[in-house]
Design an enzyme around this catalytic site. Structure first.
Site, PDB file in Angstrom:
ATOM      1  N   PHE A 238       0.184   2.215  -0.627  1.00  0.00           N
ATOM      2  CA  PHE A 238      -0.585   1.269  -1.456  1.00  0.00           C
ATOM      3  C   PHE A 238       0.269   0.621  -2.528  1.00  0.00           C
ATOM      4  CE2 PHE A 238      -3.207   5.081  -0.401  1.00  0.00           C
ATOM      5  CZ  PHE A 238      -3.850   4.530   0.703  1.00  0.00           C
ATOM      6  N   ILE A 464       2.676   3.117   6.950  1.00  0.00           N
ATOM      7  CA  ILE A 464       2.059   3.636   5.733  1.00  0.00           C
ATOM      8  C   ILE A 464       0.577   3.894   5.954  1.00  0.00           C
ATOM      9  CG2 ILE A 464       3.782   2.667   4.180  1.00  0.00           C
ATOM     10  CD1 ILE A 464       1.985   0.290   3.683  1.00  0.00           C
ATOM     11  N   GLY A 465       0.222   4.074   7.215  1.00  0.00           N
ATOM     12  CA  GLY A 465      -1.170   4.357   7.540  1.00  0.00           C
ATOM     13  C   GLY A 465      -1.891   3.166   8.146  1.00  0.00           C
ATOM     14  N   THR A 466      -1.198   2.036   8.195  1.00  0.00           N
ATOM     15  CA  THR A 466      -1.859   0.805   8.614  1.00  0.00           C
ATOM     16  C   THR A 466      -1.913   0.626  10.127  1.00  0.00           C
ATOM     17  OG1 THR A 466       0.274  -0.280   8.417  1.00  0.00           O
ATOM     18  CG2 THR A 466      -1.182  -0.418   6.526  1.00  0.00           C
ATOM     19  N   ALA A 508       2.686  -6.760   9.424  1.00  0.00           N
ATOM     20  CA  ALA A 508       2.327  -7.143  10.796  1.00  0.00           C
ATOM     21  C   ALA A 508       3.003  -8.449  11.181  1.00  0.00           C
ATOM     22  CB  ALA A 508       0.809  -7.262  10.935  1.00  0.00           C
ATOM     23  N   THR A 650      -7.394  -1.278  14.357  1.00  0.00           N
ATOM     24  CA  THR A 650      -6.802  -0.883  13.078  1.00  0.00           C
ATOM     25  C   THR A 650      -7.097  -1.926  11.999  1.00  0.00           C
ATOM     26  OG1 THR A 650      -4.720  -1.741  13.945  1.00  0.00           O
ATOM     27  CG2 THR A 650      -4.998   0.639  13.936  1.00  0.00           C
ATOM     28  N   LYS A 717      -1.774 -13.538   9.781  1.00  0.00           N
ATOM     29  CA  LYS A 717      -1.895 -13.411   8.328  1.00  0.00           C
ATOM     30  C   LYS A 717      -2.057 -11.932   7.996  1.00  0.00           C
ATOM     31  CE  LYS A 717      -4.175 -17.859   7.325  1.00  0.00           C
ATOM     32  NZ  LYS A 717      -5.402 -18.485   6.755  1.00  0.00           N
ATOM     33  N   GLY A 718      -1.479 -11.504   6.897  1.00  0.00           N
ATOM     34  CA  GLY A 718      -1.583 -10.094   6.515  1.00  0.00           C
ATOM     35  C   GLY A 718      -3.004  -9.730   6.120  1.00  0.00           C
ATOM     36  N   GLU A 721      -4.339  -6.065   2.268  1.00  0.00           N
ATOM     37  CA  GLU A 721      -4.774  -6.070   0.871  1.00  0.00           C
ATOM     38  C   GLU A 721      -6.036  -6.866   0.622  1.00  0.00           C
ATOM     39  OE1 GLU A 721      -1.007  -5.893  -1.804  1.00  0.00           O
ATOM     40  OE2 GLU A 721      -0.355  -6.560   0.165  1.00  0.00           O
TER      41      GLU A 721
END
Lengths: 754, 341
Positions: A238, A464-466, A508, A650, A717-718, A721
Site C-alpha cells: 500500500f 504486493i497482493g494485487t 499492470a 483480481t 489503466k491502473g 488505488e
C-alpha cells in the site's frame, strides 16, 4: 500494432499463485530459510525530540544469548541515511544521537533467539536529553512553509478565482480535515540479511526491488552489483514498502559484524514509527457556481504534516483541480514541520485526503443549489483537463455514475436530509466521484519459450497482493497463443530484469506492456522464419500479418502451423528474448535509469498531448441510530471505468478492497497522537480501528467497459488505488443525508453526531 | 516477555500455596494466576506484567466450570469459558443480559479461551498503562503520575475516577454482575469466603495500583447471581463504532421488574464509562414506582451521570452514556418476557 485486447484480456483467471498462498508454500521475506540466523530486536525512542544521552546496556548484555547491541557509538559511521523517493532529506537513526520522532530506532539487539533479543531490548535503559516536541497542527513550535513546486508540478492556477468566487451566485466555503493513518499491512516489516563474502542478499518485502538494492548499496558504500534483494511475495504494501527505510542497512551491518545471517521481524507497534504513514491534512475548499450549477470558481488549499527535515507532501490539488470544468482555479499547499517520522505513500496518497474535501464540497454545493448531486457532476463534466487544456484520453465518469445509480436505486432517494428511516435507524444515501491518474513506467523482462509451449517470464516486478504474477502469465500466455497453466512467472528478485517501483497503480500497465513486447518479438521471429521457409504453409505470407493463436502460428487466410514447428525452425532448444519498454512520454534515459534503481513514471498529468485518468463513482447507504448515533454501512455500489481490464477476477478484489478501505478511512481509521509528547498511542490493531467482517457491507462492483488506445498500447489503466478514492466523501455525504449534520473531519464516529 | 517459572495447580489448596504472592492486582506482583491467558499473556508480551512465577489454574477447570440454574439463582463456575456461558440455554433464557454481555465481548477465539474469572479481572485498555515506555502511570508505577489525564483520553472513564487515575474498566460481564447483586466465591489460604461483586474491584481512591480486594493467594471459584424478576427482563446494550470486536464506548446493563407500566424494581449497570464495574443505585431509585417513559428514563440517566468528570477526549461520554441508558431502558421495557420462572 497490438492485437485486439479483448481477445487477450478480460477472462476471469484465478491467481496462478493462489494455491501456494493459501497452503503456505508462498515464501514471504521472513519465511525464506537461512542457515543459523541470529535475531534482531529494535530498541526505539520513548521521546519525540532530543538526543540519546547514554545507553545503559549491562542488564541487556547479561541476558543469556545476547550477541551484539548496535548503537550510534559502535556502528553510526557505517551507513548513510537512505535516499528518499522525493529526493529530499529525512530523519536519521543510528547515524547520530539525535532523536527526531517517537519510536525512532536508537539501538538494535541481536541474540541467539527472538525471545532473548526481546527480553534484552526491554532491559536497555536509555538516558534521554529531552526537548519539548511539536506533535501536529496547532502545536507550539511547528514550522509552516509553502511546499516546493517544480516545473513539472506547479500548483494548478487559472483565471481569477478570488474575483469569480466573490461574484458567484451560489458558493460554499468550508474547512475539512483528515487524520493520520497507517498502512498496517498484515505482513510485518521484516528484514533478513545474509552475506556470502562480499555479496549481500536482502530478503525484505519491497515494492522496488532494484530501488532497494541501489539505495542500500549507496548507504553502505558498496557496488550495487554486490547486492541482491529478494521479495517473492509481499503481504500487503500500500505504499509502505516503496521507499527504503532505515532498518535495512543496519540489519546488513549487524549480519556483517556477526558473520552470520540476521533476521528482524519488527513488531506491529514499531511498524507505526519505523516506516511511513499517511499524514494528517487540513484543507480549505471554496466553490462558486452559477444558479444552473456550472462551476465558476475553484479554490483548494491544503496543509500537510511532515517531519522536521523532510518536505514530503502529496498536494492532491493537482488532481482535484482537474475534476470538473471551471474557468477560475486557485490552489496552494503548505507543509507543517513537526517532530514526527517522515510520511510516505499510502494508497492513493494525494487523492484519498484531497478528494474527501472536493467531493464533500460538491455535495454541499448540490444541496445549496437544491440540485441532485449526480446532476451537479454532469453539468460540470468535461472532456478537457481544465488545468492543462489537454483532452482526457478517455473519461467515463458519468457512465459510472449512471450505471451505479441505477444499480443502487438512487431514483428512490428522497433528497431531504433526515427524511428516510427504518425504525430507529436513520437512512442516508450518498455518492462521490472516484478517480486516479493513469501512470506507466519503464521496464525490462526476459521471456523464454520451449517448443512444447512452456513459457517462463522473469522480471523484477512486485506481487504486493494485487495478482501481479497472474497479470504477467495472462499477458504472456495469451499473446503467444499458449496456456496460462504452462506459464511460469518469476518476480521479486533484483537478479531479474528491472521494473519501476510498484506504485502509482502502474504495475499492470507497466508489466503487461513490456511482456507483450517480448511476446511480439517472439512472434516476429517465428513469423519471419516461417514466411521465409518454403516448407512452411505460411511461406510467402506477410510476416506482420501472422498471429500466435491457439497453439499455432496462423496467417490471415487461416493457414497455420503448430507452435512447435514454428519455434523449432528458429532454435533447436529454447527461444529467449529480453525486452525493454520505455512508454510513450518517457524522459530520455528512463530505461538506463532502471538499471541504476531509479524509478521513473510517465504520469497521467505529464503527457504531451493528453491527460490520462481512470474514473469511477461510489454509492453508499449508511444507517445512523437515532439515539446513540452508531453508523453502519449495509451496502455499497461502486462503478469504475479503467480501460482494458487484464483479469476481471483480481480486478474485482482490487476495486472491492479499495472501496472497503475507503469506508474504513471514513468511519474508523485514525492514528491518535499524544499532543504533549508527540507520541502515537493506539499503535496496535486493537485500538487502531479497521472494519471487521460484521462491518463489511454488501459491496457491489460494476465495471463500465472502456477502450483507450492512447494511455498505452494495451489500453490498460491502473486500478490499484482508485477504489479507495472518494469513498470517504460518499460516506460523509450519506451521513449528511441521514442526519442533516455535515461532518467535515474524519473519521466520522458516533460521537461526531451526538 | 521475561523468563518465569510455570507451575500447575492440581487443587485449590495448591493454587493458594503457589499463589501466595499474587497480591491485589498490582502490576508488579511477582506471581500471577493463569487461566485462559487472554489478558495475562498479552500484557507479559508487552512487558507490562513481569511475573517470575505463573500458576496455571486451568487443571481446576473440571470442578470450576459448571453452570447451574436453581430457584435461588444462577451459579457460574469461574473457569467456565465465556463462550460456554454465552451459549448456555438457561443463561440465555433467565439471564439474557449475562449472555449478551458475553457474546458481545471480544471475538470467538478469545471467548473460547477466556474464563469468567479472568474476564472480570481484565485489566484496563488505557494505552499509557499498556506500554511501559510511558514513565507516568499510577496504576503501573505507583506515585509516578497519570499521563492520560492531560493526554489522549478518548476512551477513559468519567465515573468513579479521581485525580490519580481515569482508567476505564473495559469489561462487559462485570457490568451485569454489578447490576444484578452478584457475589463472588473465593478460595484462599484461610479458606473460602463470599464477597459482593461490587466489592471485588477497589475504587480509585488514590491507590489505583491496587485493583481488587482479593487477598494474596485467593482464587475466584465462581459467581452467584440471585434470582429476581428483573433478570428475565434484562438486556445488555453495547454501543461502539465498530459492529463487533471493540470495547464499549458506552454500555448499559438493564433489568426491570415491571408492575404493568410501573417499575417495581430496576437494576442498572454502566460500562465503557466507569473506573470499575458500575452500578447506578441513583438511577434505579429514580425509576422505582414510576411509569417508564422517555421522561423518567432521562431523569434516571441524569442521576446516573450526575457525578461524571471528563477530561477533554472523553467529553462525549456522559451524553453518549445517557443516550445509551435511555435506549436500553426503553428497549428492556418492550421486551417480550414470559413471567413463568
Amino acid at each position: 500494432m497490438p492485437r485486439d485486447t479483448a481477445e487477450l484480456f478480460g477472462k476471469p483467471t484465478p491467481r496462478i499463485d493462489g494455491v501456494a498462498k493459501v497452503t503456505g508454500a508462498a515464501r514471504y521475506a521472513s519465511d525464506e530459510p537461512v542457515a543459523n540466523p541470529a535475531f534482531a530486536w529494535l530498541v526505539t525512542s520513548a521521546i519525540a525530540r532530543g538526543r540519546v544521552g547514554g545507553l545503559r546496556l549491562d542488564s541487556a548484555k547479561a541476558v543469556p544469548g545476547v550477541i551484539d547491541i548496535l548503537t550510534h557509538d559502535n556502528v553510526g559511521a557505517l551507513a548513510q541515511p537512505p535516499a528518499q523517493m522525493d529526493g529530499g532529506p529525512t530523519t536519521t537513526t543510528l547515524e547520530t544521537d539525535q532523536i527526531w520522532h517517537d519510536g525512532q530506532i536508537i539501538a538494535i539487539v541481536v541474540a541467539e533467539s527472538f525471545e532473548a533479543a526481546r527480553e534484552a531490548a526491554n532491559r536497555v535503559e536509555v538516558d534521554y536529553v529531552a526537548e519539548p516536541p511539536s506533535a501536529t497542527f496547532d502545536s507550539p513550535g511547528v514550522q509552516v512553509e509553502p511546499h516546493k513546486t517544480t516545473e513539472d508540478s506547479k500548483d494548478p492556477a487559472k483565471g481569477d478565482a478570488a474575483a469569480a468566487l466573490a461574484a458567484a451566485e451560489v458558493k460554499i466555503d468550508a474547512r475539512y480535515s483528515t487524520p493520520t493513518q497507517h498502512h498496517n499491512p498484515i505482513e510485518l516489516f521484516t528484514t533478513t540479511c545474509v552475506w556470502d563474502g562480499p555479496h549481500l542478499t536482502i530478503y525484505e518485502g519491497s515494492q522496488a526491488m532494484w530501488g532497494l538494492k541501489a539505495n542500500v548499496a549507496k548507504q553502505l558504500g558498496m557496488d550495487p552489483a554486490m547486492v541482491r534483494t529478494i521479495s517473492r511475495f509481499v503481504g500487503g504494501a500500500f505504499g509502505s514498502r516503496g521507499g527504503t527505510t532505515s532498518r535495512t542497512a543496519w540489519i546488513a551491518i549487524a549480519a556483517k559484524r556477526l558473520g552470520r545471517p540476521v533476521k528482524l521481524v519488527a513488531t506491529r507497534d514499531q511498524g507505526f514509527t519505523i516506516a511511513t504513514y499517511r499524514a494528517e491534512t487540513r484543507q480549505h475548499l471554496a466553490l462558486g457556481a452559477s444558479r444552473d450549477g456550472k462551476l465558476t470558481a475553484f479554490v483548494h488549499e491544503g496543509w500537510e504534516v511532515t517531519s522536521r527535515p523532510s518536505g514530503y507532501n502529496v498536494a492532491g490539488v493537482d488532481t482535484t483541480a482537474r475534476m470538473y470544468a471551471c474557468p477560475n482555479i486557485a490552489t496552494a499547499v503548505h507543509v507543517v514541520h513537526a517532530d514526527r517520522n517522515t510520511p510516505g505513500f499510502m494508497r492513493a496518497p494525494p487523492e484519498t485526503p484531497y478528494m474527501f474535501a472536493l467531493e464533500s464540497g460538491m455535495d454541499e454545493l448540490a444541496h445549496a443549489l437544491n440540485m441532485d448531486p449526480i446532476e451537479l457532476r454532469r453539468v460540470n463534466d468535461t472532456k478537457i483537463d481544465p488545468v492543462s487544456g489537454k483532452p482526457f484520453s478517455s473519461r467515463s465518469l458519468m457512465a459510472c455514475f449512471d450505471q451505479a445509480a441505477a444499480k443502487f436505486g438512487w431514483s428512490g432517494r428522497n433528497p431531504k436530509p433526515g427524511s428516510m428511516r427504518d425504525g430507529d435507524w436513520l437512512i442516508g444515501w450518498g455518492c462521490a466521484t472516484a478517480t486516479y491518474p493513469t501512470n506507466i513506467g519503464p521496464a525490462a523482462a526476459r521471456l523464454a519459450v520451449t517448443p512444447e509451449g512452456k513459457v517462463t517470464v522473469q522480471l523484477a516486478a512486485h506481487e504486493i497482493g494485487t495478482g501481479a504474477y497472474t497479470v504477467v502469465a495472462i499477458t504472456a500466455a495469451r499473446s503467444l497463443g499458449l496456456k496460462v497453466d504452462d506459464t511460469t512467472v518469476m518476480l521479486g528478485d533484483s537478479s531479474l530484469p528491472p521494473v519501476t517501483v510498484a506504485g502509482g497503480s502502474n504495475n499492470a500497465a507497466t508489466t503487461a506492456n513490456v511482456v507483450y513486447k517480448a511476446c511480439e518479438e517472439v512472434r516476429r521471429r517465428l513469423a519471419e522464419a516461417a514466411t521465409a521457409d518454403p516448407a512452411s504453409p505460411l511461406h510467402g505470407a506477410d510476416a506482420a500479418s501472422l498471429q500466435l493463436k491457439g497453439g499455432t502460428l496462423m496467417g490471415p487466410t487461416g493457414a497455420s502451423e503448430p507452435f512447435k514447428a514454428a519455434l523449432s525452425r528458429v532454435t533447436g532448444g529454447v527461444l529467449e528474448v529480453h525486452a525493454e519498454n520505455a512508454p510513450q512520454g518517457s524522459k530520455p534515459g528512463a530505461v538506463a535509469g532502471l538499471y541504476e534503481g531509479k524509478s521513473a513514471m510517465v504520469r497521467g498529468t505529464g503527457r504531451e498531448n493528453v491527460t490520462t485518468f481512470a474514473f469511477g463513482a461510489h454509492f453508499v447507504e449508511v444507517r445512523v441510530h437515532e439515539r446513540t448515533r452508531e453508523i453502519r454501512t449495509p451496502r455499497v455500489v461502486s462503478a469504475f471505468s479503467a480501460g482494458t481490464i487484464v483479469n476481471p477476477m483480481t480486478a474485482h478484489s482490487q476495486f472491492m478492497g479499495g472501496a472497503l478501505w475507503g469506508l474504513s478511512a471514513a468511519l474508523f481509521e485514525a492514528t491518535e497522537i499524544d499532543r504533549k509528547t508527540a507520541r502515537y498511542v493506539n499503535h496496535n490493531l486493537a485500538d487502531y480501528l479497521i472494519p471487521v467482517n460484521a462491518d463489511v457491507p454488501d459491496i457491489q462492483v460494476l465495471v463500465v467497459p472502456e477502450e483507450d488506445d492512447q494511455v498505452n498500447p494495451l489500453g490498460i489503466k491502473g486500478i490499484g488505488e482508485i477504489g479507495i478514492v472518494g469513498m470517504n466523501a460518499a460516506v460523509a455525504n450519506a451521513v449528511f443525508h441521514a442526519t442533516g449534520t455535515r461532518i467535515r473531519d474524519l473519521p466520522i464516529r458516533a460521537e461526531s453526531l451526538l | 516477555m521475561r523468563p518465569f517459572t510455570y507451575e500447575r495447580a492440581g487443587d485449590l489448596s495448591e493454587a493458594s500455596r503457589l499463589g501466595a504472592n499474587t497480591g491485589q492486582g498490582q502490576t508488579d506482583a511477582p506471581v500471577q494466576f493463569l487461566a485462559g491467558g487472554t489478558t495475562l499473556v498479552d500484557l507479559m508480551k508487552l512487558d507490562v506484567l513481569r511475573p517470575t512465577r505463573v500458576v496455571d489454574i486451568s487443571p481446576l477447570g473440571a470442578d470450576l466450570a459448571g453452570v447451574a440454574l436453581t430457584s435461588r439463582g444462577l451459579h457460574l463456575g469461574a473457569l467456565a469459558t465465556m463462550s460456554k456461558v454465552a451459549e448456555h440455554p438457561d443463561v440465555r433464557r433467565a439471564y439474557p443480559a449475562i449472555a449478551e454481555s458475553l457474546s458481545l465481548a471480544a471475538s470467538d477465539q478469545l471467548r473460547n479461551m477466556a474464563s469468567l474469572g479472568g474476564n472480570v479481572l481484565q485489566r484496563t485498555r488505557c494505552p499509557y498503562y499498556r506500554d511501559p515506555s510511558w514513565e507516568a502511570c499510577n496504576k503501573r508505577r505507583p506515585g509516578s503520575g497519570c499521563t492520560a489525564i492531560q493526554g489522549y483520553n478518548h476512551n477513559h472513564a468519567v465515573l468513579g475516577v479521581d485525580e490519580n487515575c481515569i482508567a476505564q474498566y473495559p469489561g462487559d460481564l462485570g457490568v451485569v454482575l454489578a447490576a444484578f447483586d452478584a457475589e463472588v466465591e473465593l478460595s484462599g489460604p484461610s479458606g473460602a469466603r463470599l464477597l459482593a461483586f461490587t466489592s471485588l474491584h477497589r475504587p480509585a481512591d488514590g491507590e489505583p495500583h491496587l485493583e481488587t480486594n482479593l487477598r494474596p493467594g485467593e482464587v475466584i471459584t465462581g459467581f452467584n447471581v440471585p434470582a429476581g424478576a428483573w433478570t428475565r427482563r434484562s438486556l445488555y446494550l453495547k454501543v461502539r463504532d465498530r459492529s463487533s470486536y471493540e470495547f464499549a464506548l458506552a454500555s448499559a446493563a438493564v433489568g426491570l421488574d415491571m408492575d404493568g407500566e410501573t417499575v417495581r424494581q430496576a437494576r442498572i449497570g454502566l460500562g465503557g464509562v466507569a473506573y470499575r464495574p458500575w452500578r447506578s443505585p441513583e438511577a434505579e431509585a429514580v425509576l422505582v414506582g414510576k411509569p417508564l417513559d422517555e421522561a423518567t428514563a432521562k431523569a434516571a440517566t441524569d442521576a446516573a451521570f450526575a457525578g461524571a468528570v471528563t477530561h477533554g477526549g472523553n467529553d462525549f461520554k456522559p451524553e453518549l452514556g445517557r443516550r445509551t441508558l435511555v435506549r436500553a431502558l426503553l428497549q428492556a421495557q418492550s421486551l417480550p418476557v414470559s413471567e413463568a420462572s
